[in-house]
Design a protein around this motif. Structure first.
Motif, PDB file in Angstrom:
ATOM      1  N   VAL A  11       5.955   2.620   3.984  1.00  0.00           N
ATOM      2  CA  VAL A  11       7.380   2.325   4.043  1.00  0.00           C
ATOM      3  C   VAL A  11       7.612   0.866   3.630  1.00  0.00           C
ATOM      4  CG1 VAL A  11       7.375   1.602   6.481  1.00  0.00           C
ATOM      5  CG2 VAL A  11       9.432   2.612   5.485  1.00  0.00           C
ATOM      6  N   SER A  12       8.706   0.609   2.949  1.00  0.00           N
ATOM      7  CA  SER A  12       8.915  -0.708   2.344  1.00  0.00           C
ATOM      8  C   SER A  12       9.551  -1.720   3.282  1.00  0.00           C
ATOM      9  CB  SER A  12       9.800  -0.567   1.097  1.00  0.00           C
ATOM     10  OG  SER A  12      11.055   0.004   1.429  1.00  0.00           O
ATOM     11  N   THR A  13      10.121  -1.267   4.413  1.00  0.00           N
ATOM     12  CA  THR A  13      10.763  -2.188   5.353  1.00  0.00           C
ATOM     13  C   THR A  13      10.405  -1.787   6.782  1.00  0.00           C
ATOM     14  OG1 THR A  13      12.775  -0.827   5.467  1.00  0.00           O
ATOM     15  CG2 THR A  13      12.724  -2.593   3.815  1.00  0.00           C
ATOM     16  N   ALA A  73      16.058   8.618   8.633  1.00  0.00           N
ATOM     17  CA  ALA A  73      17.080   7.692   8.127  1.00  0.00           C
ATOM     18  C   ALA A  73      16.922   6.282   8.663  1.00  0.00           C
ATOM     19  CB  ALA A  73      18.475   8.222   8.475  1.00  0.00           C
ATOM     20  N   SER A  74      16.116   6.107   9.704  1.00  0.00           N
ATOM     21  CA  SER A  74      15.932   4.775  10.272  1.00  0.00           C
ATOM     22  C   SER A  74      15.285   3.809   9.284  1.00  0.00           C
ATOM     23  CB  SER A  74      15.084   4.865  11.539  1.00  0.00           C
ATOM     24  OG  SER A  74      14.913   3.602  12.134  1.00  0.00           O
ATOM     25  N   THR A  75      14.549   4.324   8.302  1.00  0.00           N
ATOM     26  CA  THR A  75      13.965   3.441   7.290  1.00  0.00           C
ATOM     27  C   THR A  75      15.042   2.759   6.453  1.00  0.00           C
ATOM     28  OG1 THR A  75      13.741   5.273   5.717  1.00  0.00           O
ATOM     29  CG2 THR A  75      11.850   4.808   7.142  1.00  0.00           C
ATOM     30  N   LEU A  76      16.279   3.275   6.525  1.00  0.00           N
ATOM     31  CA  LEU A  76      17.399   2.658   5.803  1.00  0.00           C
ATOM     32  C   LEU A  76      18.107   1.601   6.634  1.00  0.00           C
ATOM     33  CD1 LEU A  76      18.929   5.901   4.229  1.00  0.00           C
ATOM     34  CD2 LEU A  76      17.309   4.283   3.194  1.00  0.00           C
ATOM     35  N   GLY A  77      17.664   1.409   7.878  1.00  0.00           N
ATOM     36  CA  GLY A  77      18.269   0.400   8.732  1.00  0.00           C
ATOM     37  C   GLY A  77      18.716   0.971  10.060  1.00  0.00           C
ATOM     38  N   LEU A  78      19.008   0.073  11.002  1.00  0.00           N
ATOM     39  CA  LEU A  78      19.363   0.488  12.354  1.00  0.00           C
ATOM     40  C   LEU A  78      20.614   1.357  12.379  1.00  0.00           C
ATOM     41  CD1 LEU A  78      18.843   0.312  15.411  1.00  0.00           C
ATOM     42  CD2 LEU A  78      20.254  -1.769  15.432  1.00  0.00           C
ATOM     43  N   ARG A 145       7.511 -10.835   9.407  1.00  0.00           N
ATOM     44  CA  ARG A 145       6.406 -11.558   8.750  1.00  0.00           C
ATOM     45  C   ARG A 145       5.091 -10.813   8.925  1.00  0.00           C
ATOM     46  NH1 ARG A 145       9.166 -16.142  10.733  1.00  0.00           N
ATOM     47  NH2 ARG A 145       7.824 -16.280  12.574  1.00  0.00           N
ATOM     48  N   ARG A 146       4.836 -10.309  10.124  1.00  0.00           N
ATOM     49  CA  ARG A 146       3.586  -9.597  10.361  1.00  0.00           C
ATOM     50  C   ARG A 146       3.539  -8.273   9.595  1.00  0.00           C
ATOM     51  NH1 ARG A 146      -0.031 -12.532  10.914  1.00  0.00           N
ATOM     52  NH2 ARG A 146      -1.299 -10.775  11.612  1.00  0.00           N
ATOM     53  N   LEU A 147       4.670  -7.573   9.564  1.00  0.00           N
ATOM     54  CA  LEU A 147       4.709  -6.306   8.833  1.00  0.00           C
ATOM     55  C   LEU A 147       4.586  -6.547   7.330  1.00  0.00           C
ATOM     56  CD1 LEU A 147       7.471  -4.348  10.787  1.00  0.00           C
ATOM     57  CD2 LEU A 147       4.990  -4.118  10.971  1.00  0.00           C
ATOM     58  N   ASP A 148       5.215  -7.613   6.830  1.00  0.00           N
ATOM     59  CA  ASP A 148       5.092  -7.946   5.405  1.00  0.00           C
ATOM     60  C   ASP A 148       3.638  -8.238   5.049  1.00  0.00           C
ATOM     61  OD1 ASP A 148       7.788  -7.610   4.971  1.00  0.00           O
ATOM     62  OD2 ASP A 148       8.266  -9.744   5.037  1.00  0.00           O
ATOM     63  N   LEU A 193      -0.641  18.508   5.553  1.00  0.00           N
ATOM     64  CA  LEU A 193       0.452  17.955   4.746  1.00  0.00           C
ATOM     65  C   LEU A 193       1.050  18.993   3.797  1.00  0.00           C
ATOM     66  CD1 LEU A 193      -1.037  14.433   3.917  1.00  0.00           C
ATOM     67  CD2 LEU A 193       0.341  15.159   5.873  1.00  0.00           C
ATOM     68  N   ASP A 194       0.230  19.902   3.300  1.00  0.00           N
ATOM     69  CA  ASP A 194       0.721  20.995   2.453  1.00  0.00           C
ATOM     70  C   ASP A 194       1.559  20.496   1.275  1.00  0.00           C
ATOM     71  OD1 ASP A 194      -0.477  22.893   4.128  1.00  0.00           O
ATOM     72  OD2 ASP A 194       1.270  22.921   5.455  1.00  0.00           O
ATOM     73  N   GLY A 195       1.063  19.437   0.636  1.00  0.00           N
ATOM     74  CA  GLY A 195       1.738  18.933  -0.558  1.00  0.00           C
ATOM     75  C   GLY A 195       2.916  18.020  -0.298  1.00  0.00           C
ATOM     76  N   ARG A 196       3.224  17.729   0.965  1.00  0.00           N
ATOM     77  CA  ARG A 196       4.390  16.908   1.279  1.00  0.00           C
ATOM     78  C   ARG A 196       4.103  15.412   1.248  1.00  0.00           C
ATOM     79  NH1 ARG A 196       5.898  19.144   7.016  1.00  0.00           N
ATOM     80  NH2 ARG A 196       3.598  19.112   7.143  1.00  0.00           N
ATOM     81  N   GLY A 197       2.833  15.043   1.210  1.00  0.00           N
ATOM     82  CA  GLY A 197       2.499  13.631   1.258  1.00  0.00           C
ATOM     83  C   GLY A 197       2.630  13.078   2.666  1.00  0.00           C
ATOM     84  N   LEU A 198       2.410  11.768   2.800  1.00  0.00           N
ATOM     85  CA  LEU A 198       2.422  11.125   4.112  1.00  0.00           C
ATOM     86  C   LEU A 198       3.113   9.773   4.012  1.00  0.00           C
ATOM     87  CD1 LEU A 198       1.380  11.096   7.088  1.00  0.00           C
ATOM     88  CD2 LEU A 198      -0.693   9.973   6.207  1.00  0.00           C
ATOM     89  N   LEU A 199       4.072   9.539   4.920  1.00  0.00           N
ATOM     90  CA  LEU A 199       4.725   8.236   5.003  1.00  0.00           C
ATOM     91  C   LEU A 199       3.984   7.402   6.038  1.00  0.00           C
ATOM     92  CD1 LEU A 199       7.098   6.394   4.181  1.00  0.00           C
ATOM     93  CD2 LEU A 199       8.365   7.344   6.131  1.00  0.00           C
ATOM     94  N   LEU A 200       3.436   6.276   5.604  1.00  0.00           N
ATOM     95  CA  LEU A 200       2.713   5.366   6.489  1.00  0.00           C
ATOM     96  C   LEU A 200       3.658   4.261   6.950  1.00  0.00           C
ATOM     97  CD1 LEU A 200      -0.526   5.097   4.330  1.00  0.00           C
ATOM     98  CD2 LEU A 200      -0.300   6.321   6.511  1.00  0.00           C
ATOM     99  N   VAL A 201       3.745   4.071   8.258  1.00  0.00           N
ATOM    100  CA  VAL A 201       4.685   3.110   8.831  1.00  0.00           C
ATOM    101  C   VAL A 201       3.917   2.094   9.678  1.00  0.00           C
ATOM    102  CG1 VAL A 201       6.734   2.799  10.275  1.00  0.00           C
ATOM    103  CG2 VAL A 201       6.471   4.882   8.909  1.00  0.00           C
ATOM    104  N   PRO A 202       3.689   0.892   9.167  1.00  0.00           N
ATOM    105  CA  PRO A 202       3.084  -0.137  10.022  1.00  0.00           C
ATOM    106  C   PRO A 202       4.068  -0.542  11.105  1.00  0.00           C
ATOM    107  CG  PRO A 202       3.806  -1.104   7.944  1.00  0.00           C
ATOM    108  CD  PRO A 202       4.015   0.383   7.826  1.00  0.00           C
TER     109      PRO A 202
END
Length: 323
Positions: A11-13, A73-78, A145-148, A193-202
């Motif tokens: 995840v990017s954020t 949807a939380s990856t889009l913000g609070l 900063r730590r997640l970045d 996963l069955d082809g859906r991939g995996l979202l990794l969230v630090p």
């Protein structure tokens, strides 16, 4: 499946609702005392019991948490995440409550939630916002900063070796054993996963074990812990920070943590080991050195040895806390 690897990404954020949920659990579990002890004391002074009364039945310190608290949807913000919470489908609510009821008794108000009372979803969303403001938002700059820094490592691995290198580089207890990602987990569970991939969230507040969703039909998510700076709260503008750093410099970080643990009340050697996350022999050695320095006293009650602060230790610790 090859498409699972190609669809695996980090995840990017920061995910504000995962941080909210995990910080809630961490504040009550007592885990990570050396890293989060100071944060926990600060948070406990500014949180509200009514907020905890809403959230803890849905996200207890141990065991599964309701998926409705961490929508994609939380990856889009609070705000996007809270809006998704308020719009949670009734099917997911009932499924969550069914799973939670298998592990602990739920309060009576959750039956209204299962009946589709929309006002209660608004109450849950409001409690999430309140906890985020108290436990996460004040520390957001450091969290980011730590997640970045962690995401930079994953991006480097992706450039050098693609998704497989990303998976191989994830921190313990995660272990990449192609074609399976293996981890320690509270329950025995396989996720396909069955082809859906995996979202990794630090996650900053994820501690020791990774976390995932209850519902295997939802898009697969794996939240994993990052590395921490043991002195992350030791900023010059925080009351007591200068004294705490001086105490750590004088005694050493671990021995200072042992003294602080004893300062919270009489404690056994085993208790010190558990709270500071060191071995029992190491705890005994540090206690012996502090006792020889006149900073703690030790007395035996039957087969139990209790350590307490001496007058000198109390003066030293109090001065560090209020410097």
């Amino acid at each position: 499946m090859p498409e699972d690897l190609s669809r695996t990404h980090v995840v990017s954020t920061s995910d504000p609702l995962w941080e909210t949920l995990l910080s809630l659990q961490l504040s009550h579990s007592g885990d990570g005392r050396l890293v989060f002890g100071g944060w926990r004391r600060q948070v406990r002074s500014r949180t509200c019991r009514s907020v905890e009364a809403v959230l803890l039945p849905l996200s207890p310190p141990r065991g599964p948490s309701a998926d409705l608290l961490t929508p994609a949807a939380s990856t889009l913000g609070l705000e996007a995440g809270l809006e998704a919470v308020r719009a949670t489908p009734l099917r997911l609510i009932r499924q969550d409550l069914h799973q939670l009821a298998a592990h602990h008794r739920l309060p009576a108000w959750t039956s209204l939630l299962a009946d589709g009372e929309p006002r209660l979803l608004a109450v849950v969303a409001g409690a999430l916002r309140a906890w985020h403001q108290a436990a996460v938002a004040p520390y957001q700059d450091h969290i980011d900063r730590r997640l970045d820094a962690d995401r930079a490592l994953r991006l480097r691995d992706a450039r050098l070796g693609g998704p497989e290198r990303v998976l191989a580089g994830l921190p313990p207890p995660l272990s990449w054993r192609p074609p399976t990602l293996v981890s320690r987990y509270p329950v025995d569970r396989d996720i396909h996963l069955d082809g859906r991939g995996l979202l990794l969230v630090p996650s900053f507040f994820c501690w020791r074990n990774p976390v995932t969703l209850i519902d295997a039909a939802l898009p697969p998510v794996l939240v994993y812990p990052i590395e921490h700076d043991l002195e992350w709260l030791a900023h010059p503008d925080r009351p007591g920070a200068r004294g705490e750093r001086a105490l750590a410099a004088l005694l050493g970080g671990t021995r200072a943590a042992v003294l602080d643990t004893v300062g919270r009340g009489p404690v056994t050697t085993t208790g010190i080991a558990k709270q500071v996350h060191i071995s029992a022999p190491s705890a005994s050695e540090h206690a012996s050195i502090l006792r020889d320095a006149g900073l703690i006293t030790t007395r035996r009650l039957g087969n139990t040895v209790l350590h307490s602060l001496s007058r000198a230790g109390a003066v030293l610790l109090d001065g560090a806390r209020h410097d």
